[in-house]
Design an enzyme around this catalytic site. Structure first.
Site, PDB file in Angstrom:
ATOM      1  N   PRO A   1       0.828  -1.212   0.000  1.00 15.06           N
ATOM      2  CA  PRO A   1       0.000   0.000   0.000  1.00 15.06           C
ATOM      3  C   PRO A   1       0.859   1.257   0.000  1.00 15.06           C
ATOM      4  CG  PRO A   1      -0.866  -1.607   1.539  1.00 15.06           C
ATOM      5  CD  PRO A   1       0.460  -2.132   1.073  1.00 15.06           C
ATOM      6  N   GLU A   2       0.494   2.178  -0.887  1.00 16.46           N
ATOM      7  CA  GLU A   2       1.224   3.435  -1.010  1.00 16.46           C
ATOM      8  C   GLU A   2       0.349   4.572  -0.476  1.00 16.46           C
ATOM      9  OE1 GLU A   2       2.780   3.816  -5.006  1.00 16.46           O
ATOM     10  OE2 GLU A   2       3.066   1.654  -5.180  1.00 16.46           O
TER      11      GLU A   2
END
Length: 281
Positions: free
Chosen positions: A2-3
Protein backbone atom coordinates in the site's frame (compact mmCIF):
# COMPACT_ATOMS: atom_id res chain seq x y z
CA UNK A 1 2.65 -2.59 -0.88
CA UNK A 2 0.00 0.00 0.00
CA UNK A 3 1.22 3.43 -1.01
CA UNK A 4 0.03 6.95 -0.19
CA UNK A 5 -3.46 6.61 -1.77
CA UNK A 6 -4.17 3.25 -0.13
CA UNK A 7 -2.96 4.25 3.34
CA UNK A 8 -4.81 7.57 3.09
CA UNK A 9 -7.98 5.69 2.15
CA UNK A 10 -7.56 3.31 5.09
CA UNK A 11 -7.00 6.23 7.48
CA UNK A 12 -10.16 7.93 6.21
CA UNK A 13 -12.20 4.74 6.62
CA UNK A 14 -10.89 4.15 10.15
CA UNK A 15 -11.17 7.68 11.55
CA UNK A 16 -14.96 8.01 11.79
CA UNK A 17 -15.34 4.54 13.26
CA UNK A 18 -12.72 4.73 16.02
CA UNK A 19 -12.27 8.40 16.92
CA UNK A 20 -13.72 9.17 20.35
CA UNK A 21 -13.95 5.53 21.45
CA UNK A 22 -12.11 4.23 24.49
CA UNK A 23 -9.86 1.19 24.45
CA UNK A 24 -10.87 -1.79 26.58
CA UNK A 25 -7.88 -3.96 25.69
CA UNK A 26 -5.16 -4.49 23.10
CA UNK A 27 -4.52 -8.13 22.21
CA UNK A 28 -1.10 -8.71 20.64
CA UNK A 29 -1.38 -12.04 18.84
CA UNK A 30 2.00 -11.99 17.08
CA UNK A 31 4.85 -10.66 19.21
CA UNK A 32 7.29 -9.82 16.34
CA UNK A 33 4.73 -7.33 15.01
CA UNK A 34 5.66 -4.91 17.83
CA UNK A 35 9.04 -3.34 17.04
CA UNK A 36 8.97 -0.45 19.51
CA UNK A 37 7.42 -0.51 22.97
CA UNK A 38 6.29 -3.56 24.88
CA UNK A 39 3.16 -5.26 26.14
CA UNK A 40 3.03 -2.87 29.11
CA UNK A 41 2.94 0.05 26.68
CA UNK A 42 0.00 -1.53 24.88
CA UNK A 43 -1.71 -2.20 28.21
CA UNK A 44 -1.27 1.51 29.05
CA UNK A 45 -3.72 2.30 26.22
CA UNK A 46 -6.55 0.75 28.20
CA UNK A 47 -9.15 3.38 29.07
CA UNK A 48 -7.63 5.97 26.73
CA UNK A 49 -9.75 7.63 24.08
CA UNK A 50 -8.78 7.56 20.41
CA UNK A 51 -8.13 11.13 19.28
CA UNK A 52 -7.66 10.54 15.58
CA UNK A 53 -6.18 8.60 12.69
CA UNK A 54 -3.82 10.05 10.10
CA UNK A 55 -1.28 9.05 7.50
CA UNK A 56 2.37 10.06 7.20
CA UNK A 57 4.11 8.70 4.14
CA UNK A 58 3.10 5.04 3.94
CA UNK A 59 2.57 4.76 7.69
CA UNK A 60 -0.72 5.00 9.57
CA UNK A 61 -0.86 6.71 12.97
CA UNK A 62 -3.57 6.21 15.58
CA UNK A 63 -3.31 8.82 18.36
CA UNK A 64 -4.63 8.46 21.90
CA UNK A 65 -5.08 10.61 24.96
CA UNK A 66 -1.90 11.18 26.93
CA UNK A 67 0.37 11.56 23.88
CA UNK A 68 0.33 7.88 22.97
CA UNK A 69 0.47 6.72 19.36
CA UNK A 70 0.29 3.43 17.51
CA UNK A 71 2.20 3.57 14.22
CA UNK A 72 1.41 0.85 11.68
CA UNK A 73 3.37 0.04 8.55
CA UNK A 74 1.31 -2.33 6.41
CA UNK A 75 4.20 -3.45 4.16
CA UNK A 76 2.94 -6.00 1.60
CA UNK A 77 -0.23 -7.54 3.05
CA UNK A 78 -1.18 -5.67 6.22
CA UNK A 79 -4.87 -4.83 6.44
CA UNK A 80 -7.52 -3.69 8.91
CA UNK A 81 -11.05 -4.97 9.35
CA UNK A 82 -13.83 -4.60 11.87
CA UNK A 83 -15.46 -7.65 13.43
CA UNK A 84 -18.00 -8.36 16.11
CA UNK A 85 -16.64 -9.37 19.50
CA UNK A 86 -16.70 -13.14 19.78
CA UNK A 87 -16.50 -13.65 16.03
CA UNK A 88 -13.83 -16.28 15.30
CA UNK A 89 -10.49 -14.69 14.57
CA UNK A 90 -8.64 -15.27 11.35
CA UNK A 91 -5.37 -17.20 11.61
CA UNK A 92 -3.60 -14.19 10.06
CA UNK A 93 -4.84 -11.71 12.67
CA UNK A 94 -1.85 -10.18 14.47
CA UNK A 95 -3.41 -7.51 16.71
CA UNK A 96 -6.88 -6.69 18.03
CA UNK A 97 -8.09 -3.39 19.48
CA UNK A 98 -11.16 -3.87 21.68
CA UNK A 99 -13.37 -0.96 22.69
CA UNK A 100 -15.26 -0.23 25.88
CA UNK A 101 -18.57 0.23 24.04
CA UNK A 102 -18.38 -3.36 22.76
CA UNK A 103 -19.91 -2.52 19.36
CA UNK A 104 -17.12 -4.19 17.47
CA UNK A 105 -13.35 -4.61 17.50
CA UNK A 106 -10.61 -3.61 15.07
CA UNK A 107 -8.33 -6.37 13.82
CA UNK A 108 -5.01 -5.99 12.05
CA UNK A 109 -4.09 -8.95 9.86
CA UNK A 110 -0.97 -9.65 7.86
CA UNK A 111 -0.59 -12.80 5.81
CA UNK A 112 3.12 -12.41 5.05
CA UNK A 113 4.10 -10.94 8.45
CA UNK A 114 6.16 -8.09 6.97
CA UNK A 115 4.13 -5.33 8.60
CA UNK A 116 5.16 -3.78 11.89
CA UNK A 117 3.81 -1.75 14.80
CA UNK A 118 5.39 0.95 16.96
CA UNK A 119 3.86 1.94 20.29
CA UNK A 120 5.16 5.42 21.08
CA UNK A 121 4.96 7.88 23.95
CA UNK A 122 5.29 11.60 23.23
CA UNK A 123 5.27 13.37 19.89
CA UNK A 124 5.57 10.63 17.22
CA UNK A 125 8.04 12.46 14.99
CA UNK A 126 10.34 13.00 17.99
CA UNK A 127 9.98 9.44 19.28
CA UNK A 128 10.44 7.63 15.96
CA UNK A 129 13.44 7.97 13.68
CA UNK A 130 11.56 6.49 10.74
CA UNK A 131 8.96 9.25 10.94
CA UNK A 132 11.53 11.97 11.56
CA UNK A 133 13.50 10.98 8.46
CA UNK A 134 10.57 11.19 6.04
CA UNK A 135 10.63 13.79 3.31
CA UNK A 136 7.76 16.17 2.52
CA UNK A 137 4.32 14.94 1.50
CA UNK A 138 3.91 14.79 -2.31
CA UNK A 139 0.52 16.51 -2.17
CA UNK A 140 1.88 19.31 0.02
CA UNK A 141 5.34 19.97 -1.41
CA UNK A 142 5.66 23.08 -3.59
CA UNK A 143 7.07 23.14 -7.11
CA UNK A 144 10.21 25.00 -6.00
CA UNK A 145 11.00 22.47 -3.27
CA UNK A 146 10.20 19.58 -5.61
CA UNK A 147 12.59 21.01 -8.21
CA UNK A 148 15.30 21.34 -5.55
CA UNK A 149 14.80 17.69 -4.52
CA UNK A 150 15.31 16.51 -8.09
CA UNK A 151 18.08 18.97 -8.85
CA UNK A 152 20.16 17.85 -5.86
CA UNK A 153 20.43 14.23 -6.99
CA UNK A 154 22.15 12.56 -9.93
CA UNK A 155 20.33 9.31 -9.14
CA UNK A 156 17.79 8.00 -11.61
CA UNK A 157 14.53 9.90 -11.30
CA UNK A 158 12.51 6.76 -10.51
CA UNK A 159 14.79 6.06 -7.54
CA UNK A 160 14.44 9.64 -6.28
CA UNK A 161 10.63 9.41 -6.41
CA UNK A 162 10.80 6.19 -4.37
CA UNK A 163 13.22 7.57 -1.77
CA UNK A 164 11.05 8.15 1.29
CA UNK A 165 13.58 10.58 2.77
CA UNK A 166 12.99 12.84 -0.25
CA UNK A 167 9.25 12.34 -0.82
CA UNK A 168 7.08 10.41 1.63
CA UNK A 169 4.46 8.06 0.25
CA UNK A 170 5.20 7.49 -3.44
CA UNK A 171 5.74 3.83 -4.30
CA UNK A 172 6.25 1.74 -7.41
CA UNK A 173 2.75 2.02 -8.82
CA UNK A 174 2.41 5.77 -8.64
CA UNK A 175 6.01 6.47 -9.63
CA UNK A 176 5.44 4.53 -12.87
CA UNK A 177 2.14 6.27 -13.53
CA UNK A 178 3.61 9.71 -12.78
CA UNK A 179 6.60 9.20 -15.06
CA UNK A 180 4.37 7.93 -17.86
CA UNK A 181 2.04 10.92 -17.69
CA UNK A 182 4.99 13.33 -17.56
CA UNK A 183 6.71 11.53 -20.47
CA UNK A 184 9.91 11.07 -18.48
CA UNK A 185 12.04 7.93 -18.76
CA UNK A 186 12.53 6.25 -15.35
CA UNK A 187 16.32 6.05 -15.84
CA UNK A 188 16.84 9.75 -16.51
CA UNK A 189 19.20 11.32 -13.93
CA UNK A 190 16.97 13.49 -11.76
CA UNK A 191 19.28 16.49 -11.93
CA UNK A 192 19.31 16.36 -15.75
CA UNK A 193 15.64 17.26 -16.10
CA UNK A 194 14.89 20.63 -17.62
CA UNK A 195 12.46 22.96 -15.80
CA UNK A 196 9.58 22.10 -18.14
CA UNK A 197 10.06 18.36 -17.47
CA UNK A 198 10.28 18.99 -13.71
CA UNK A 199 7.00 20.89 -13.82
CA UNK A 200 5.31 18.16 -15.89
CA UNK A 201 6.45 15.60 -13.36
CA UNK A 202 5.24 17.70 -10.45
CA UNK A 203 1.81 18.28 -11.98
CA UNK A 204 1.48 14.63 -12.96
CA UNK A 205 2.42 13.40 -9.48
CA UNK A 206 -0.14 15.62 -7.79
CA UNK A 207 -2.92 14.81 -10.26
CA UNK A 208 -2.38 11.07 -10.16
CA UNK A 209 -2.09 10.82 -6.38
CA UNK A 210 -5.20 12.95 -5.87
CA UNK A 211 -7.13 10.90 -8.42
CA UNK A 212 -5.98 7.65 -6.81
CA UNK A 213 -7.10 8.84 -3.36
CA UNK A 214 -10.48 9.81 -4.82
CA UNK A 215 -10.75 6.32 -6.37
CA UNK A 216 -9.91 4.59 -3.09
CA UNK A 217 -6.46 3.46 -4.22
CA UNK A 218 -5.48 0.48 -6.37
CA UNK A 219 -6.53 -3.08 -5.54
CA UNK A 220 -4.25 -5.59 -7.27
CA UNK A 221 -4.80 -9.32 -7.50
CA UNK A 222 -1.46 -10.11 -5.81
CA UNK A 223 -2.18 -8.14 -2.62
CA UNK A 224 -5.96 -7.80 -2.33
CA UNK A 225 -5.87 -4.39 -0.63
CA UNK A 226 -9.15 -3.07 0.83
CA UNK A 227 -10.01 -0.25 3.19
CA UNK A 228 -11.14 -0.93 6.77
CA UNK A 229 -14.73 -1.39 5.58
CA UNK A 230 -13.72 -4.05 3.07
CA UNK A 231 -14.07 -1.81 0.00
CA UNK A 232 -11.65 -2.36 -2.87
CA UNK A 233 -10.06 0.52 -4.75
CA UNK A 234 -10.74 1.37 -8.39
CA UNK A 235 -7.65 3.21 -9.57
CA UNK A 236 -6.11 0.03 -11.01
CA UNK A 237 -8.49 0.51 -13.94
CA UNK A 238 -6.73 3.81 -14.68
CA UNK A 239 -3.18 2.39 -14.79
CA UNK A 240 -1.48 3.26 -18.06
CA UNK A 241 2.00 1.86 -17.38
CA UNK A 242 2.29 -0.14 -14.15
CA UNK A 243 1.90 -3.89 -14.70
CA UNK A 244 1.16 -3.53 -18.44
CA UNK A 245 4.32 -5.13 -19.85
CA UNK A 246 3.80 -6.03 -23.51
CA UNK A 247 0.43 -4.31 -23.75
CA UNK A 248 0.03 -1.42 -26.21
CA UNK A 249 0.67 2.06 -24.89
CA UNK A 250 -2.67 3.82 -24.55
CA UNK A 251 -1.15 6.95 -26.11
CA UNK A 252 0.80 5.61 -29.10
CA UNK A 253 0.30 1.83 -29.32
CA UNK A 254 3.96 0.90 -28.69
CA UNK A 255 4.27 -2.13 -26.35
CA UNK A 256 4.98 -1.16 -22.75
CA UNK A 257 8.39 -2.33 -21.59
CA UNK A 258 9.66 -3.41 -18.21
CA UNK A 259 13.08 -2.68 -16.78
CA UNK A 260 14.58 -2.70 -13.29
CA UNK A 261 15.57 0.53 -11.57
CA UNK A 262 17.09 0.35 -8.12
CA UNK A 263 15.90 -3.22 -7.72
CA UNK A 264 12.29 -2.31 -8.53
CA UNK A 265 10.36 -3.19 -11.65
CA UNK A 266 9.61 -0.17 -13.81
CA UNK A 267 7.09 0.03 -16.64
CA UNK A 268 7.36 2.62 -19.39
CA UNK A 269 6.64 3.38 -23.04
CA UNK A 270 9.91 3.54 -25.03
CA UNK A 271 8.34 5.96 -27.50
CA UNK A 272 6.48 8.35 -25.19
CA UNK A 273 9.22 8.23 -22.53
CA UNK A 274 12.36 8.39 -24.60
CA UNK A 275 15.70 7.93 -22.91
CA UNK A 276 18.00 10.71 -24.13
CA UNK A 277 21.35 9.82 -25.63
CA UNK A 278 24.28 9.96 -23.23
CA UNK A 279 25.36 13.51 -22.58
CA UNK A 280 22.05 15.07 -23.62
CA UNK A 281 19.57 16.62 -21.23
Amino acid sequence: MPELPEVETIARSLAPRVTGRRIAAVDLLYRPLLRAGGRKDLEALRGRRVLGVRRRGKMLLVSFEGERTLVFHLKMTGRFRFAKEGEPRDRHDRLVLRFEDGRDELRFGDVRKFGFLLCLAGRPEAACGELASLGPEPLEVGLREFAAILGSSRARVKSVLLDQTRLAGVGNIYADETLFEARVHPERPASSLRPDAVERLYRAMRRILAAAVAAGGSTLTDAGYTDADGNAGDFQFEHKAYGRTGEPCLACGTPIRRTVVGGRSSHFCPRCQRKPASGKR
